[in-house]
Design an enzyme around this catalytic site. Sequence first.
Site, PDB file in Angstrom:
ATOM      1  N   GLU A   1      26.194 172.453   3.717  1.00  0.00           N
ATOM      2  CA  GLU A   1      25.982 173.694   4.480  1.00  0.00           C
ATOM      3  C   GLU A   1      27.146 174.083   5.407  1.00  0.00           C
ATOM      4  O   GLU A   1      26.955 174.311   6.597  1.00  0.00           O
ATOM      5  CB  GLU A   1      24.686 173.589   5.290  1.00  0.00           C
TER       6      GLU A   1
ATOM      7  N   ASN B   1      27.125 170.896  -1.157  1.00  0.00           N
ATOM      8  CA  ASN B   1      25.719 171.315  -1.251  1.00  0.00           C
ATOM      9  C   ASN B   1      25.417 172.411  -0.233  1.00  0.00           C
ATOM     10  O   ASN B   1      25.799 172.296   0.935  1.00  0.00           O
ATOM     11  CB  ASN B   1      24.858 170.071  -0.947  1.00  0.00           C
TER      12      ASN B   1
ATOM     13  N   HIS C   1      16.149 176.721  -1.919  1.00  0.00           N
ATOM     14  CA  HIS C   1      14.935 176.917  -1.115  1.00  0.00           C
ATOM     15  C   HIS C   1      14.572 178.391  -1.263  1.00  0.00           C
ATOM     16  O   HIS C   1      15.111 179.250  -0.569  1.00  0.00           O
ATOM     17  CB  HIS C   1      15.194 176.533   0.346  1.00  0.00           C
TER      18      HIS C   1
ATOM     19  N   GLU D   1      17.478 170.898  -4.138  1.00  0.00           N
ATOM     20  CA  GLU D   1      16.386 170.829  -3.142  1.00  0.00           C
ATOM     21  C   GLU D   1      15.325 171.888  -3.441  1.00  0.00           C
ATOM     22  O   GLU D   1      14.764 172.510  -2.535  1.00  0.00           O
ATOM     23  CB  GLU D   1      16.937 171.039  -1.722  1.00  0.00           C
TER      24      GLU D   1
ATOM     25  N   ASP E   1      12.463 174.316  -3.857  1.00  0.00           N
ATOM     26  CA  ASP E   1      11.059 174.624  -3.544  1.00  0.00           C
ATOM     27  C   ASP E   1      10.928 176.145  -3.514  1.00  0.00           C
ATOM     28  O   ASP E   1      11.904 176.855  -3.315  1.00  0.00           O
ATOM     29  CB  ASP E   1      10.534 173.941  -2.261  1.00  0.00           C
TER      30      ASP E   1
END
Length: 368
Positions: A151, A192, A228, A265, A267
Site C-alpha cells: 500500500e 501489494n 477488497h 485479499e 472479499d
Amino acid sequence: MMKRTYSFLTKDVSTLHKRATGLHTEMIAKGKNWFGAALTIRNPVDAQERAIVDNYADFGSITPENAMKWESTEPSRGVFTFDGADAIRDYAATQKKQIHCHNLVWHSQLPLWVSQGKFDNATLISIMYDHIKAVAGRYKGSCTRWDVVNEALNEDGTYRSSVFYDTIGESFIPLAFKFASEIDPNAKLYYNDYNLEYNNAKTDAAARIVALVKSHGVKIQGVGFQAHLTSESTPTSAAVTPDQGVLEAALKKMTVQGVNVAYTELDVRMNTPVTPAKQAAQAEAYARVVRSCMAVEKCEGITIWGITDKYSWIPGVFIGEGSALVWDENYKPKPAYFAMLKAIQESPLAPRYYYQINDQVRDRYVRI
Ligand code: XIL
C-alpha cells in the site's frame, strides 16, 4: 433387505468442506498455483473454521492475517516476537500449504517507535534492513511469496505519505525489494495494494512501481491485487466490482512487464443486512474476479481474506457493510463458493511453466 438411511440428505452443511474437489485442486488442475485464505490462529482454535481452512482441496495456501506484520514481529526496536508467526509457519508445514507471507514494509500496523522515531534517511534504511533480515531471514524456506511493500500509493496514483516515503523517498521501495531478495532469494517478491482492480491512475502507478524496481536491477516478481471489493454501491465504495474486461486489463498492465499477478485479499462486501438477491450478486462478483484471473496467463493465484463472516475485518472497518466472505457466520458456504468453483472448472487450461517450491509443499512444482 437392510433398510438404508441416506445420510447425505440430512448431512450438516459444514461437512461439505470434506469434498475431494475444491477451489485449490481445481486451480492447480487449470495450471494455476494456488487458491488460499487469510488465517488468524485463534485461541482457543475455532474447530469449525479450522476444519474448513484445513481442507487441502479448497486451500493450498495461507496468508497470515496479522501475525507477520511489523507491530507483531518487532514491537520495539530490535526486540522480535515470533510466536504468532511461528504458529502460522508450523500450521502451514503440517498442512503442507504454501505461505503467502504478509508483509515487510507498510505504513499501517507499524509501531510508533518506527513511525514517530524521527530517524534520518540512513538510520531508517538500516531499521528497514534489520527488520527484513530478521523476519524474512527467520521464515526463509517457508515463505512461498512475500508481500515486500504494501500500500505505497494514494488513489490518484501519487505516493502515499508514510514514514518510509517521507524519509527515504520512493527508493524505499526498490531498497526493500533488494533487501528481501538478498535475504530470501527463493521467495517470490510481490508489491501489494488495494483498488488496483479499476484500471485507473492507481493501477498505472502500481505498474510504474514494477518499472521502478526493475530499473534499479532489483527483482520483483508479482503484483498483488488485494481486491477488497463490493457487489453494490456502498458509502465507502461507489464503484462495484468491475466487469471482467476491466479486471483483465488492470491485471495485464502488470503482466506485460513480465511479472505475475494474483488476487491476494479478496472479499466482496455489501450493505447489510444480506438478502438472497444480494448473495446472488455477490456470487457473480466473486466469479468475475475468478474468471479474470483464469483468463490472464500470468495470474497465478487467488486468496480470500478469511473464511467465515463471523471473523471478517469488514464490519469493524466499513460500518454498515459486511457479509463479505464466502462462508456465513454459521459456517455455511454461500453461493459465492459454488460460483467460484464453477468459474474455475469452466475456464481453459493455462500453459504450465513449473518451478520448484518449498520441499514441504505438496504441489511441488508450480507455475512461474
Ligand atoms: C486487516 C486484518 O484483516 C485485520 O484483522 C486488522 O485489524 C487490520 O488489517 N490490507 C491489508 C491487510 O494488506 O493486512 C489488512 O488486514 C486489510 C487491508
